[in-house]
Design a protein around this motif. Sequence first.
Motif, mmCIF file in Angstrom:
data_model
loop_
_atom_site.group_PDB
_atom_site.id
_atom_site.type_symbol
_atom_site.label_atom_id
_atom_site.label_comp_id
_atom_site.label_asym_id
_atom_site.label_seq_id
_atom_site.Cartn_x
_atom_site.Cartn_y
_atom_site.Cartn_z
ATOM 1 N N THR B 2 0.847 -1.191 0.000
ATOM 2 C CA THR B 2 0.000 0.000 0.000
ATOM 3 C C THR B 2 0.882 1.240 0.000
ATOM 4 O OG1 THR B 2 -0.028 -0.001 2.404
ATOM 5 C CG2 THR B 2 -1.855 -1.110 1.309
ATOM 6 N N PHE B 45 -0.011 6.063 -11.758
ATOM 7 C CA PHE B 45 -1.104 5.081 -11.791
ATOM 8 C C PHE B 45 -0.822 3.933 -10.842
ATOM 9 C CE2 PHE B 45 -2.729 1.118 -13.838
ATOM 10 C CZ PHE B 45 -4.053 1.292 -13.503
ATOM 11 N N VAL B 46 0.409 3.435 -10.875
ATOM 12 C CA VAL B 46 0.763 2.332 -9.978
ATOM 13 C C VAL B 46 0.605 2.773 -8.528
ATOM 14 C CG1 VAL B 46 2.656 0.854 -9.224
ATOM 15 C CG2 VAL B 46 2.295 1.298 -11.670
ATOM 16 N N SER B 48 -1.278 5.086 -7.387
ATOM 17 C CA SER B 48 -2.693 5.262 -7.078
ATOM 18 C C SER B 48 -3.345 3.935 -6.758
ATOM 19 C CB SER B 48 -3.412 5.924 -8.247
ATOM 20 O OG SER B 48 -2.852 7.171 -8.524
ATOM 21 N N CYS B 49 -2.956 2.896 -7.511
ATOM 22 C CA CYS B 49 -3.508 1.564 -7.231
ATOM 23 C C CYS B 49 -3.090 1.104 -5.839
ATOM 24 C CB CYS B 49 -3.044 0.562 -8.277
ATOM 25 S SG CYS B 49 -3.766 0.867 -9.886
ATOM 26 N N LEU B 52 -5.154 2.927 -3.407
ATOM 27 C CA LEU B 52 -6.510 2.382 -3.359
ATOM 28 C C LEU B 52 -6.540 1.099 -2.540
ATOM 29 C CD1 LEU B 52 -9.445 2.436 -4.341
ATOM 30 C CD2 LEU B 52 -8.734 1.160 -6.337
ATOM 31 N N ASN B 53 -5.527 0.305 -2.761
ATOM 32 C CA ASN B 53 -5.423 -0.940 -2.014
ATOM 33 C C ASN B 53 -5.423 -0.667 -0.516
ATOM 34 O OD1 ASN B 53 -5.122 -3.643 -1.623
ATOM 35 N ND2 ASN B 53 -2.893 -3.626 -1.839
ATOM 36 N N VAL B 92 -7.073 6.754 -9.243
ATOM 37 C CA VAL B 92 -6.885 5.639 -10.180
ATOM 38 C C VAL B 92 -7.516 5.994 -11.525
ATOM 39 C CG1 VAL B 92 -7.520 3.260 -10.662
ATOM 40 C CG2 VAL B 92 -6.705 3.903 -8.391
ATOM 41 N N PHE B 96 -5.298 6.515 -14.876
ATOM 42 C CA PHE B 96 -5.480 5.521 -15.938
ATOM 43 C C PHE B 96 -5.982 6.171 -17.223
ATOM 44 C CE2 PHE B 96 -8.013 2.173 -18.078
ATOM 45 C CZ PHE B 96 -6.979 1.315 -18.352
ATOM 46 N N CYS B 486 -13.392 -0.857 -20.591
ATOM 47 C CA CYS B 486 -13.798 -0.263 -19.312
ATOM 48 C C CYS B 486 -15.227 0.272 -19.376
ATOM 49 C CB CYS B 486 -12.872 0.880 -18.930
ATOM 50 S SG CYS B 486 -11.206 0.348 -18.585
#
Lengths: 508, 676
Positions: B2, B45-46, B48-49, B52-53, B92, B96, B486
């Motif tokens: 995270t 982006f990574v 942000s993921c 989010l996790n 995210v 993205f 998407c």
Amino acid sequence: MSVLLSLLVFLPWLGALALALAPRLGVSASRRLALAFSLSTLGLGLLACARFDPAAGGYQLVERHAWISALQVSYHLGLDGMSLLLVLLTGLVSPACLLASWRIERDVRLFGLLFLLLQGSALGVFLALDFFHWFIFWEISLVPAFFLIKLWGGPGAPRAAYQFFVYTLGGSAFMLLGFAAIHAATGTMDFVALAGLGGSGALARQLGEPAATLVFLGVLLGLAVKAPLFPFHTWLPATYAEAPTGASMFLTGVMSKMGVYGFLRILWPLFPGHVQAHALPLLWLALGGVVLGAFAALRQTDLKRLVAYSSVNHVSYCLLALFAFAAAVPGRAYDSAQHAAAFGGALLQMFNHGLSAAALFAGVGILEARAGGRRGLGDFGGVRTAAPVFAGLCGVAMFSSLGLPGLNGFVGEFLIFRGVFGLAPWAAAVACLGLFATALFLLTFWQRVFHGPVAGAAAGFRDVSAVEIATLAPLAALMIVLGVWPQLLLGLINPLLLEWFRQFAFAS
Amino acid sequence: MTLSVQHLWLIPALPLAAAAVGAVLPRSGRVPAASAAIAAMGAAFVLSCLALNGALADPARHAVHNFAWFDLGHGAVMLGWLLDPLTAFMCVMVTFVGLLIFVFSLGYMRDDPHFARFFCFLSLFAAAMLGLLVANSLLLLFICWELVGLASYLLIGFWFHRPAAAAAAKKAFLTTRLGDLGFLLGLLWLYDSAGSLLFYDAGRGVLESGVLAGLTAQTVAGGLALSTAIGLLLFCGAVGKSGQFPLHVWLPDAMEGPTPVSALIHAATMVAAGVFLVARLYPLMAADQALAAVPVHALTVVALIGAVTALLGAVIAVAQDDIKRVLAFSTVSQLGYMMLALGVGAWTAAIFHLLTHAFFKALLFLGAGSVIHAAHHEQDIRRLGGLRTRLPATYRTFVIGMMALAGVPFLFSGFWSKEAILHAAHGWTVSPLPLWAGLAAVALTAFYMTRLVAETFFGSPRSPAAAHAEESPAVMRIPLVLLAGCAILLGFLGTPAWPWLQARLAGAPLHGSLEHLFEGGGLMLLSIALVGAGIGLGWRFYGRRPRASAAAADPLAAASPTLMAALAARLGCDEFYAATVGRLHALAAAVADGLDRWVLGAAVSGVGLLGQFGGVVSRENDEGALNGGFDAAGAGLRGAGRSYARAQTGRVHGYLRALAVAFVVLGLVLLAGGVP
């Protein structure tokens, strides 16, 4: 005892003397010599900054010598956060003014000489702590400014120079009379001693009424013309427009700050009761400067007049904050976050406006030089295509002036609005009109001059030269740095705010 | 893995660094500028993921990291970062979609001489937008809010040598700034009342119950709760930024920017910032809901503005002929839907729609960009046509986007998010208007999107540009395909049967069950019928009998020329503003200028003449017998005046006199106004 402050004041004058004594000095050598002496302020200012302890409070690096014993006048220099801020501003703006004047070919030596005289007297105003020589510096500054405008200015320069000289001199005459009365009543003209008397209310008692009110009004008038406070600004557009670029930059960047400085150094500490009693109408006048200055700028087609009116608008924000401070509802502690924001914002705005207005005048000067003297809103088009680097540097100055967050202008204006909203909400709401009009005229200026197809004087427009980059780039870089990291300046002035709160004897 | 909240600043900082790199590169630095921008966006982006996790581990938590920006008085001005599911989902999405649009731009902007500058500005935009999302302080949010405005200004005016682009950029900046003045006043008021601008700060933040209770307890002018007044002022900013009525006029003009800009800024992300703002401030906006005796609730205004905008945008879109303007008005309309959802209390549905819309609208704009690119910058749908066979990949993905926007049932994401909004509007008891407006807009949306697809892709090419169009390169097609995927899949994150997204956003437990899938019941059937009607009518007018030539009349315009002409002219909003706001400003400027030139200037000159007269009199007076009785000030002035009068012309003398009179006037003003 350190002589740093004396050096700060007198090195530029020494440079002027050197230029005066070297009649055979060539054009290029004169320029370089003047620039070197002008840069001394920045170097010594940074040295003073390093020696300055913001937390210590009071005046530092003080120099005090008995001078004219019959009048109890002493040679008294001292530095606090506000002086330091303005010394640094002078140190930054002055070399830029000389660099912007690099293209002047006529009587270069005399130009440098007069400019260094001007620079030294401005520094004297920011550092002197006795009215006697403070006023000498204050008045002497008019002489080189007058000749700079008259000799190197545009076609209307002689008239504008006279108007500038007489208007400001006339304003200060009342101030001089006021201080004569103060001296007669108290036997001193030392700012520190007088601030003590003002704080305890003794000054007003010793002067008696209505003399105290008249003296207050006299001092106010001298400062109001200089700053300027609406409606005493009518000398300004013509003067700024007719002056040569370097002088316009110094007038707006540094000399307009002398007025605001005087409000905080003299009027507030000496006459807290009178300031408070008259704050409301003065607040209206400042608001008039904010709103009418911005709207008047909207109508200008001469770029220099446009920037001049934007200066009226921006300096009025400082005054707005000061008067809102004084106009705040009695019965409220005056060291709240709102009060701190108003004063802190006004101080920052002085510095920020100095940078951005000087840069804007330098930009207009470059446009004017390239266009053979034309500087109308409609004389250009598509300059950004022809000169992208120039456009970028001007763009930073423009957006700083517009108050875009991320640049320095925002921080000062935000704090002013934060303070004014807390102290006089209706004034903040009305002043928002000025914010919008400012964006409107600056973006119109930008669109007409820089955007669109290449047209008019923009054809064959060269991008900035090395000297022009040296003029604009340091200012633009500082706008970004101070926009992101305002603590650099607030670290210097915040302790001063707290000190003022303890000292100013406003009835709460 | 995270990303903790202390390191959240990295997400905006990476694109900012890329922008700085791009700013110092010369014009020839195309490859490094684009690589830096894309690499930074990919890394963001990574991150942000990862964020989010972390946020999903405890969705009800608002993790913050606050710090002092600068000292002021006894305190400091604070800023901070905030990590919760709302921030994380938005980050995210922005990174993205942004990444895909950056990649698309590689192809779209390939031949532009200012390629490097374009990527610099795009990165600046991304940095500001992400900064806005991670802010835990309304001040920091406002700063980034203005900076996205700057990036938008720079990018709309990217082709600034075109007068239309330069004018559109200025219009966008000024219109949004008008809204931002309200934002600023609301912010100042909030700062003044709450003493802080941090959202969450261990109980002292402005979105926490302690402060909110104080804000609702106070009443201001008109009987409004203080929180209502502040909320409505802040909402002004959202109205400007999100193109809501009446400040929607800038958004269609913003299409003068390059198409990837339209996709990223004026469809997917920046214009949604207003929706995000209201969602972020939802506790504040909804604080007055518990009060019964107030004239209006803040959210009611939000709902009504949203409803009007949703309908207005859809109506005007019907009559637009520029492919990008149709999409621009559909954006106005869809943003209205989101505002409507916020207003009726369904803020999670609003964010759900924001997210799905971001993907399918980016897809549609990039598809439009692909068409424009292929057809040599022809944007007029009357002059396109027949591109179905020439641009097969663009066509297929565009139709998926169109179905998602139109809300074609079950498979497409737009259906689910729109249904959630209509469902919430149905349950709103204050007024039925949002529901009606929303339903009408459903049919209109299906209609104008069918028209757009039919005119662009069906029939035969109606211009040489369309006839010779060739499919865009892979670097442009791949983002289209990913976005199309998407546009379908995202809907399944928030169906009534399994409202995972809404539950995570709200930090509430997830109650999923297949039985709820069709809980909309009759309302869902009605909206499906409206979609069908819209598509059917659109096809009947534009698909079955395609336009024969570019000059042929529009079937609707033939039926009702007045109405269509009014719609095509956007109902005259721009003209109305030019005649009112524009004139008002010109008038104020003329008054201010005239005051300076004629009133104050004349006062100075007139007083100067008086002064000359006075000089003569005083000289006569002096030459006769010197009379005493002047006070010190008068004597000093007269002395100065005398010496000047000898040295100079009478004019100088006059100025001094003018000054004296100004002094007296000031004295009178002060004495009259200052002494109670």
